[in-house]
Design a protein around this motif. Structure first.
Motif, mmCIF file in Angstrom:
data_model
loop_
_atom_site.group_PDB
_atom_site.id
_atom_site.type_symbol
_atom_site.label_atom_id
_atom_site.label_comp_id
_atom_site.label_asym_id
_atom_site.label_seq_id
_atom_site.Cartn_x
_atom_site.Cartn_y
_atom_site.Cartn_z
ATOM 1 N N LYS A 123 48.362 -44.164 7.028
ATOM 2 C CA LYS A 123 47.027 -43.585 7.172
ATOM 3 C C LYS A 123 46.679 -43.473 8.647
ATOM 4 O O LYS A 123 47.072 -44.315 9.449
ATOM 5 C CB LYS A 123 46.001 -44.393 6.401
ATOM 6 N N THR A 127 39.486 -44.742 7.328
ATOM 7 C CA THR A 127 38.948 -44.270 6.059
ATOM 8 C C THR A 127 39.910 -43.364 5.306
ATOM 9 O O THR A 127 39.601 -42.939 4.212
ATOM 10 C CB THR A 127 37.637 -43.497 6.286
ATOM 11 N N TYR A 128 41.043 -43.030 5.853
ATOM 12 C CA TYR A 128 41.949 -42.073 5.225
ATOM 13 C C TYR A 128 42.916 -42.743 4.264
ATOM 14 O O TYR A 128 43.468 -43.779 4.531
ATOM 15 C CB TYR A 128 42.763 -41.320 6.283
ATOM 16 N N PRO A 130 45.711 -40.817 1.183
ATOM 17 C CA PRO A 130 45.990 -39.586 0.461
ATOM 18 C C PRO A 130 45.203 -39.540 -0.842
ATOM 19 O O PRO A 130 45.088 -40.552 -1.541
ATOM 20 C CB PRO A 130 47.495 -39.669 0.199
ATOM 21 N N LYS A 131 44.646 -38.390 -1.176
ATOM 22 C CA LYS A 131 43.766 -38.246 -2.326
ATOM 23 C C LYS A 131 44.421 -38.714 -3.613
ATOM 24 O O LYS A 131 43.805 -39.424 -4.408
ATOM 25 C CB LYS A 131 43.300 -36.799 -2.449
ATOM 26 N N ASP A 132 45.668 -38.324 -3.859
ATOM 27 C CA ASP A 132 46.352 -38.734 -5.087
ATOM 28 C C ASP A 132 46.473 -40.249 -5.168
ATOM 29 O O ASP A 132 46.235 -40.847 -6.215
ATOM 30 C CB ASP A 132 47.759 -38.128 -5.158
ATOM 31 N N ALA A 134 44.611 -42.541 -3.565
ATOM 32 C CA ALA A 134 43.284 -43.146 -3.702
ATOM 33 C C ALA A 134 42.759 -42.995 -5.123
ATOM 34 O O ALA A 134 42.220 -43.950 -5.691
ATOM 35 C CB ALA A 134 42.322 -42.506 -2.708
ATOM 36 N N ASP A 135 42.916 -41.813 -5.720
ATOM 37 C CA ASP A 135 42.428 -41.588 -7.081
ATOM 38 C C ASP A 135 43.108 -42.518 -8.076
ATOM 39 O O ASP A 135 42.457 -43.102 -8.943
ATOM 40 C CB ASP A 135 42.638 -40.132 -7.503
ATOM 41 N N LYS A 138 41.956 -46.127 -7.455
ATOM 42 C CA LYS A 138 40.583 -46.296 -7.926
ATOM 43 C C LYS A 138 40.548 -46.420 -9.442
ATOM 44 O O LYS A 138 39.831 -47.250 -9.982
ATOM 45 C CB LYS A 138 39.724 -45.111 -7.490
ATOM 46 N N GLU A 145 35.883 -47.302 -2.794
ATOM 47 C CA GLU A 145 35.399 -46.456 -1.715
ATOM 48 C C GLU A 145 34.852 -47.337 -0.608
ATOM 49 O O GLU A 145 34.145 -48.302 -0.862
ATOM 50 C CB GLU A 145 34.298 -45.526 -2.230
#
Length: 180
Positions: A123, A127-128, A130-132, A134-135, A138, A145
């Motif tokens: 990263k 705060t970064y 990768p979206k995949d 993080a999703d 989560k 978050e």
């Protein structure tokens, strides 16, 4: 050859050229595609050796082992019981460390379940992720978050220090302009 036949021949030649160009572009893209996987995905559907993929997740705690030269071995996990052993030869990014998000690109070595990476991406700021990655983290409740953000009191501390610096400049007789 009539005028109509010449026109049809030119149109057919142009269409043939366009189709050939599209097929060449599709072939080139199919050779460079690297699908994204997480360790849990690999446990469900194994990937054939020598298939180029991207592997993402978190660097496992206590898994980083530095070998000879610039060879490093570590585990990538997504919080499940599945972890993938990764071997990388090269210089790691400065922000690479245990417990942080990472995306590696490479392939599994033939006959082993060791992922040989040729690219490691860490990263790039607090705060970064990768979206995949993080999703999925989560959805498993392993990442929330705001994780990794700087201390909220840090900004107040910075303003306080700036105020002290201005006082010091006034004492030395320097002109000070107020900043918002």
């Amino acid at each position: 050859m009539t005028r109509k036949q010449k026109r049809l021949a030119v149109i057919a030649g142009g269409m043939g050229f366009i189709i050939a160009a599209v097929l060449l572009v599709m072939f080139a893209f199919s050779q460079s595609v690297a699908y994204f996987y997480m360790p849990a995905d690999l446990a469900k559907t194994p990937v054939a050796p020598e298939t180029r993929i991207r592997l993402g997740g978190l660097v496992g705690e206590g898994s980083v082992v530095r070998g000879t030269g610039s060879t490093v071995e570590f585990a990538v996990t997504d919080g499940s019981t599945n972890a993938v052993k990764v071997k990388y030869t090269g210089i790691l990014p400065d922000l690479f460390r245990e417990g942080q998000g990472v995306v590696t690109e490479g392939m599994f070595a033939a006959g082993t379940n060791v992922f040989v990476a040729d690219t490691v991406l860490a990263k790039h700021d607090e705060t970064y992720m990768p979206k995949d990655v993080a999703d999925r983290l989560k959805s498993q409740g392993l990442w929330k978050e705001g994780q990794g953000q700087e201390n909220p009191g840090k900004e107040a501390q910075g303003q306080e220090a700036q105020g002290q610096e201005l006082k010091g400049q006034k004492a030395q007789g320097q002109e000070v302009k107020a900043t918002p």
